[in-house]
Write a protein that holds these residues in place. Structure first.
Motif, short mmCIF file in Angstrom:
data_model
loop_
_atom_site.label_atom_id
_atom_site.label_comp_id
_atom_site.label_asym_id
_atom_site.label_seq_id
_atom_site.Cartn_x
_atom_site.Cartn_y
_atom_site.Cartn_z
N ARG A 141 0.83 -1.21 0.00
CA ARG A 141 0.00 0.00 0.00
C ARG A 141 0.86 1.26 0.00
O ARG A 141 0.63 2.19 -0.78
CB ARG A 141 -0.93 -0.01 1.21
N ILE A 142 1.85 1.30 0.88
CA ILE A 142 2.72 2.48 0.95
C ILE A 142 3.57 2.61 -0.31
O ILE A 142 3.76 3.71 -0.84
CB ILE A 142 3.61 2.40 2.21
N ALA A 143 4.08 1.49 -0.81
CA ALA A 143 4.90 1.54 -2.02
C ALA A 143 4.11 2.06 -3.21
O ALA A 143 4.60 2.89 -3.99
CB ALA A 143 5.47 0.15 -2.33
N ALA A 144 2.87 1.60 -3.36
CA ALA A 144 2.02 2.07 -4.46
C ALA A 144 1.74 3.56 -4.34
O ALA A 144 1.72 4.29 -5.33
CB ALA A 144 0.73 1.27 -4.50
N MET A 145 1.53 4.02 -3.11
CA MET A 145 1.28 5.45 -2.90
C MET A 145 2.51 6.27 -3.23
O MET A 145 2.43 7.28 -3.96
CB MET A 145 0.88 5.70 -1.44
N MET A 146 3.67 5.88 -2.72
CA MET A 146 4.89 6.64 -2.94
C MET A 146 5.31 6.63 -4.40
O MET A 146 5.94 7.58 -4.88
CB MET A 146 6.02 6.09 -2.07
N CYS A 147 4.95 5.58 -5.13
CA CYS A 147 5.30 5.49 -6.55
C CYS A 147 4.24 6.12 -7.46
O CYS A 147 4.42 6.16 -8.68
CB CYS A 147 5.52 4.04 -6.95
N GLY A 148 3.13 6.57 -6.89
CA GLY A 148 2.08 7.20 -7.68
C GLY A 148 1.25 6.24 -8.50
O GLY A 148 0.53 6.66 -9.42
N LEU A 149 1.28 4.96 -8.17
CA LEU A 149 0.57 3.96 -8.98
C LEU A 149 -0.85 3.69 -8.50
O LEU A 149 -1.60 3.01 -9.20
CB LEU A 149 1.36 2.65 -8.98
N ASP A 150 -1.21 4.18 -7.33
CA ASP A 150 -2.54 3.88 -6.81
C ASP A 150 -3.52 5.04 -7.01
O ASP A 150 -4.64 5.00 -6.50
CB ASP A 150 -2.46 3.53 -5.32
N ILE A 151 -3.13 6.04 -7.77
CA ILE A 151 -4.00 7.20 -7.98
C ILE A 151 -5.27 6.78 -8.71
O ILE A 151 -5.23 6.10 -9.74
CB ILE A 151 -3.27 8.30 -8.78
N PRO A 189 -2.99 -0.34 -17.06
CA PRO A 189 -1.71 -1.05 -17.08
C PRO A 189 -1.18 -1.19 -18.50
O PRO A 189 -1.94 -1.21 -19.47
CB PRO A 189 -2.05 -2.41 -16.46
N ASP A 190 0.13 -1.29 -18.61
CA ASP A 190 0.78 -1.42 -19.91
C ASP A 190 0.75 -2.88 -20.34
O ASP A 190 1.72 -3.62 -20.19
CB ASP A 190 2.22 -0.90 -19.83
N LEU A 192 -3.54 -4.75 -10.77
CA LEU A 192 -3.42 -3.32 -10.54
C LEU A 192 -2.91 -3.04 -9.13
O LEU A 192 -3.38 -3.66 -8.16
CB LEU A 192 -4.76 -2.60 -10.74
N PRO A 193 -1.96 -2.11 -8.97
CA PRO A 193 -1.45 -1.76 -7.64
C PRO A 193 -2.57 -1.29 -6.72
O PRO A 193 -3.39 -0.44 -7.09
CB PRO A 193 -0.47 -0.61 -7.94
N GLY A 194 -2.60 -1.84 -5.53
CA GLY A 194 -3.60 -1.44 -4.56
C GLY A 194 -4.97 -2.03 -4.79
O GLY A 194 -5.88 -1.84 -3.98
N LEU A 195 -5.15 -2.72 -5.89
CA LEU A 195 -6.46 -3.29 -6.22
C LEU A 195 -6.38 -4.80 -6.40
O LEU A 195 -7.28 -5.54 -6.02
CB LEU A 195 -7.00 -2.64 -7.50
N GLY A 196 -5.29 -5.28 -6.96
CA GLY A 196 -5.12 -6.71 -7.19
C GLY A 196 -5.60 -7.11 -8.57
O GLY A 196 -5.84 -6.27 -9.44
N PRO A 197 -5.79 -8.42 -8.80
CA PRO A 197 -6.23 -8.92 -10.11
C PRO A 197 -7.64 -8.45 -10.44
O PRO A 197 -8.53 -8.45 -9.59
CB PRO A 197 -6.17 -10.44 -9.96
N VAL A 198 -7.82 -8.03 -11.70
CA VAL A 198 -9.12 -7.61 -12.20
C VAL A 198 -9.40 -8.38 -13.48
O VAL A 198 -8.54 -8.44 -14.37
CB VAL A 198 -9.14 -6.10 -12.49
#
Length: 483
Positions: free
Chosen positions: A361-371, A387-388, A443-449
């Motif tokens: 959770r913190i890593a995704a936030m600091m990397c801007g991936l959970d916006i 996602p790419d 997806l970061p912070g969300l998981g598999p979709v």
């Protein structure tokens, strides 16, 4: 009188990225910069996070930056290291690359796109009317544009002249940062004994980057080598034979955010819109991402594709993002304080960050991936960055980010059934592709979709609509974002 569609004040990373975004959309944009040339004194910001590298990849220029920097898979939260290698992104790392190199690469890119940069042009004021903005430059040059964007830093003349309030919190600590030469080798890395301080040396750089907390706040004069020696000696008992400093700057943890990112035909981005303690390296990254959010919207308004109301979504989406950055930097600053009680708290937070869910959770936030922008209820993908994906198309394999390189919207369908939706009414801003991909996306912070049948992706890479066995809501989404 020189006339342009958009005038950008400030040729830092935010202003240059915005110029590139506008140029890709065919907008007549010019940049003015008070520096007499593009040489930047001092190393300043030190790198990029995953999401920023992604948005550069979306424009096909990420490799230019990666070729000049050093990647690493350790980020940090208030000096507590966090492994980001497990984040589901092609760029699961940070990039160490000094700001002057970032600006040089961006300046070369916008030059290729034909954007003029007027160095030695300091904007002293402006006036708005119903059709545009007239800016006055220090040498009495008059510049005219339909819109003016202030990317001119925390002391922004544009923000002040527009009368936009800049509320926030006063400083509680003061630091010096410098590029120095030392006779002795310092203890590398980050330290907290005797106050927060650090010593780093970047690849291919001769100088040492030193940062040290001052014993008091409230000094407003330009810092000197003597100030730096005194602060180092107070923290470490020695200045390690500090001989000279090529650049010294003083900064605090003053934390402020513009009340509004727009005042009629004037907009703000980057440090002109938000300032905070530079812990975790989020400032440059937030500014570049501001530019990517604003660029395509402003281009559509200038070209007449969309009404001015589209510009209001820039504040609605980006203001909460920066507010969250301000919040986490204040938390990190507090966690970085001296004393045994704070030390005990750091131990506790360190234990939490050793666990998978808090670390992710913190890593995704600091990397801007959970916006996630609030684009309404519905599928969990809506509002998140796309996602790419590795795609299989009728013309061969490709990556999804390559479809975004022209800064246009993308309607992508994965349905095996015939797709009978006509995208022609929006084809001036949206391209449609048919492809196949994996059955699940992570997806970061969300998981598999589970992969949907179709997605509408905005030029900034965020999902505007998702369809499963239906095109319901697609026309409305296309009209909302592309008319």
């Amino acid at each position: 009188m020189a006339e342009h569609d958009v005038l950008i004040v400030g040729a830092g990373p935010t202003g240059l990225m915005l110029a590139g975004e506008l140029a890709l959309a065919g907008v007549d944009v010019a940049v003015v910069e008070r520096r007499t040339d593009r040489d930047l004194v001092g190393s300043r910001a030190g790198g990029m996070t995953s999401r920023t590298i992604e948005v550069l990849d979306q424009r096909g220029i990420a490799e230019r930056f990666l070729a000049q920097g050093v990647t690493g898979q350790l980020g940090h939260y208030s000096g507590l290291y966090v492994d980001v290698s497990a984040l589901p992104t092609r760029h699961n790392y940070g990039l160490a690359l000094l700001q002057y190199r970032v600006e040089t690469i961006l300046a070369d890119w916008v030059a290729e796109l034909g954007v003029p940069i007027r160095y030695g042009s300091e904007v002293t004021g402006f006036a708005q009317d119903d059709s545009g903005v007239t800016a006055t430059v220090l040498d009495d040059t008059i510049l005219r544009a339909e819109y003016l964007v202030g990317c001119d830093g925390g002391r922004s003349v544009i923000r002040k002249t527009a009368g936009i309030d800049f509320p926030g919190w006063e400083p509680s600590t003061s630091c010096l940062v410098a590029d120095v030469d030392m006779a002795e080798e310092p203890p590398w890395g980050m330290h907290r004994q005797g106050g927060f301080h650090s010593f780093f040396k970047f690849d291919d750089e001769e100088t040492i980057r030193v940062m040290v907390t001052e014993s008091q706040i409230g000094k407003f004069s330009d810092p000197t080598v003597a100030d730096l020696k005194q602060a180092l000696t107070a923290a470490r008992g020695t200045d390690y034979g500090l001989r000279s400093a090529r650049w010294i700057s003083r900064f605090t943890d003053a934390t402020r955010q513009a009340e509004s990112y727009r005042c009629e035909r004037v907009l703000l981005a980057g440090d002109a819109a938000h300032i905070h303690f530079p812990i975790g390296g989020q400032g440059l990254n937030t500014g570049i991402q501001d530019a990517v959010n604003l660029g395509w919207k402003l281009a559509q308004v200038v070209s007449g594709v969309s009404g001015e109301e589209l510009l209001d979504t820039y504040h609605v989406e980006r203001h909460p993002v920066a507010a969250r950055v301000l919040h986490n930097t204040m938390a990190q600053t507090a966690l970085n304080g001296p004393g045994d009680r704070i030390g005990a708290l750091r131990d506790t937070v360190g234990e939490l960050l050793a666990m998978d869910e808090p670390r992710t959770r913190i890593a995704a936030m600091m990397c801007g991936l959970d916006i996630r922008y609030d684009l309404g209820e519905g599928h969990p993908l809506v509002g998140r960055r796309m996602p790419d994906l590795d795609l299989r198309t009728p013309t061969g394999p490709t990556r999804l980010f390559t479809l975004l390189r022209s800064a246009r919207g993308v309607l992508l369908t994965f349905a095996s059934r015939a797709w009978d939706f006509d995208v022609a009414p929006w084809s001036h801003r949206v391209s449609m592709f048919v492809a196949q991909s994996g059955r699940a996306w992570d997806l970061p912070g969300l998981g598999p979709v589970t992969a949907p049948d179709a997605v509408l992706i905005r030029p900034d890479g965020h999902v505007a609509w998702v369809g499963d066995n239906t095109t319901e809501g697609l026309t409305e989404a296309l009209d909302r974002w592309f008319t």
